[in-house]
Design a protein around this motif. Structure first.
Motif, PDB file in Angstrom:
ATOM      1  N   VAL A  93      18.271   5.299  -1.928  1.00  0.00           N
ATOM      2  CA  VAL A  93      16.887   5.726  -2.100  1.00  0.00           C
ATOM      3  C   VAL A  93      15.952   4.869  -1.248  1.00  0.00           C
ATOM      4  CG1 VAL A  93      14.986   5.889  -3.739  1.00  0.00           C
ATOM      5  CG2 VAL A  93      17.252   6.712  -4.381  1.00  0.00           C
ATOM      6  N   ALA A 121      16.830  12.213   3.719  1.00  0.00           N
ATOM      7  CA  ALA A 121      16.438  11.737   2.384  1.00  0.00           C
ATOM      8  C   ALA A 121      17.607  11.764   1.408  1.00  0.00           C
ATOM      9  CB  ALA A 121      15.289  12.576   1.847  1.00  0.00           C
ATOM     10  N   ALA A 146       9.708   7.487   5.871  1.00  0.00           N
ATOM     11  CA  ALA A 146       8.349   6.975   6.036  1.00  0.00           C
ATOM     12  C   ALA A 146       8.049   6.698   7.505  1.00  0.00           C
ATOM     13  CB  ALA A 146       8.166   5.699   5.205  1.00  0.00           C
ATOM     14  N   ILE A 151      13.998   6.178   2.099  1.00  0.00           N
ATOM     15  CA  ILE A 151      12.534   6.213   2.067  1.00  0.00           C
ATOM     16  C   ILE A 151      11.973   5.514   3.302  1.00  0.00           C
ATOM     17  CG2 ILE A 151      10.517   5.219   0.905  1.00  0.00           C
ATOM     18  CD1 ILE A 151      11.818   5.880  -1.737  1.00  0.00           C
ATOM     19  N   GLU A 152      12.594   4.412   3.694  1.00  0.00           N
ATOM     20  CA  GLU A 152      12.126   3.687   4.878  1.00  0.00           C
ATOM     21  C   GLU A 152      12.255   4.551   6.137  1.00  0.00           C
ATOM     22  OE1 GLU A 152      13.227  -0.455   7.210  1.00  0.00           O
ATOM     23  OE2 GLU A 152      13.338  -0.373   5.030  1.00  0.00           O
TER      24      GLU A 152
END
Length: 332
Positions: free
Chosen positions: A145, A200, A153, A149-150
């Motif tokens: 996760v 993701a 983003a 996310i990194e």
């Protein structure tokens, strides 16, 4: 009794670089023997009655020792704080009332489902079936996760950065915006929407490192600036060539696809088969949208044949800039 899955679970954590500390209220010799049975290098166990009750008193011992016996509830709590003061992210597992204080202060408190009610109430995570072997799955899911996310983003912030910079550049130059809604749909779909969805949910075993925001911004902002400069250059030079409006927009779209796909290529590393397949599929869709007449007409594109080499060259230069940015941000 030693849990049948304990040795395998502890071996997994050792392979992942997670340091194990065994802290118990039982006799240190007994605890050390059990630790050795599950494959831990117990070394010389420490009787916690010879230590203090504050984090400062326990700092040196908890940094160098694996097994502690005769540990009081207050000392367990102080050991967690001592490890946190040394910069560690601390997970604590337990099932007794004497573990509740330490579980509450740990970064990740894990209680067994058959543990005391106070322990379960203090923990952030409760293993309902009491299976110690669930913890590797918990660690893997957390890393997946956070790591994904990194990545996602970075994709979105680079896109937002170049969109903002592009608005500034065309406003200063007194030019209309280089993209129609259909162009943005194509660019966003093949460089952000579809790839972000796949990334993701992808497996990610990379260990968490502090500095999430710094790492994201150190790549995404420069990459977004480089992308905006490449897109604006292709658009501006196409207008100087006195091309039609649609041809100028197509030149900008080609440059945008080149640099944005390379941002995706940098963020998708390390590569494996499915990531290479993803990159190949997105590049194929982009090429098809430009080459196949019905698709090209749908996206309101008109390839400027006289300017195509220049548009591709500008996109390639932007991709080189993205690659350098990725390498420098990783080094920093």
């Amino acid at each position: 009794q030693v849990r049948p899955d304990a040795a395998e679970t502890l071996r997994y954590f050792a392979e992942q670089g997670v340091t194990i500390k065994v802290i118990s209220g039982d006799n240190p010799t007994t605890v050390a023997a059990i630790a050795a049975e599950v494959g831990l290098d117990a070394g010389d166990p420490v009787d916690a009655r010879t230590l203090g009750d504050s984090a400062e008193d326990l700092a040196d011992a908890v940094a160098t020792t694996t097994v502690f016996g005769r540990v009081s509830p207050q000392q367990k709590q102080a050991m967690v704080r001592a490890l946190q003061d040394q910069g560690h992210v601390v997970a604590m597992t337990g099932d007794g009332v004497n573990d509740a204080l330490a579980l509450k202060d740990a970064d990740i408190g894990v209680a067994m489902g058959n543990g005391a009610p106070a322990t379960r109430a203090a923990a952030q995570l409760v293993l309902l079936d009491g299976q110690f072997s669930r913890l590797p799955t918990v660690l893997a899911e957390g890393r997946r996760v956070i790591g994904n996310i990194e990545r996602v983003a970075s994709l979105f912030i680079s896109k937002n950065t170049y969109a903002f910079m592009l608005i500034l550049l065309v406003s200063i130059a007194g030019l209309p915006y280089p993209f129609a809604p259909r162009h943005l749909t194509l660019i966003s779909a093949v460089t952000i929407g579809i790839p972000a969805f796949a990334l993701a949910f992808a497996p990610n075993t990379a260990r968490y490192r502090p500095g999430f925001l710094r790492r994201v911004l150190s790549f995404a902002v420069p990459a977004g600036v480089i992308s905006s400069l490449a897109i604006f250059s292709a658009y501006f030079l196409a207008r100087l060539e006195d091309l039609s409006k649609v041809e100028c927009q197509t030149a900008a779209t080609i440059a945008a696809l080149c640099v944005s796909l390379w941002i995706l290529a940098v963020l998708a590393r390390p590569y494996n088969r499915w990531k290479l397949a993803l990159l190949g599929a997105m590049a194929a869709i982009a090429v098809a949208a430009i080459v196949i007449p019905p698709v090209r007409d749908f996206f309101e594109l008109s390839v400027p044949l006289s300017f195509l080499p220049q548009a591709l060259a500008i996109g390639a230069v932007g991709a080189v800039g993205i690659e350098i940015t990725g390498r420098l941000s990783t080094r920093w």
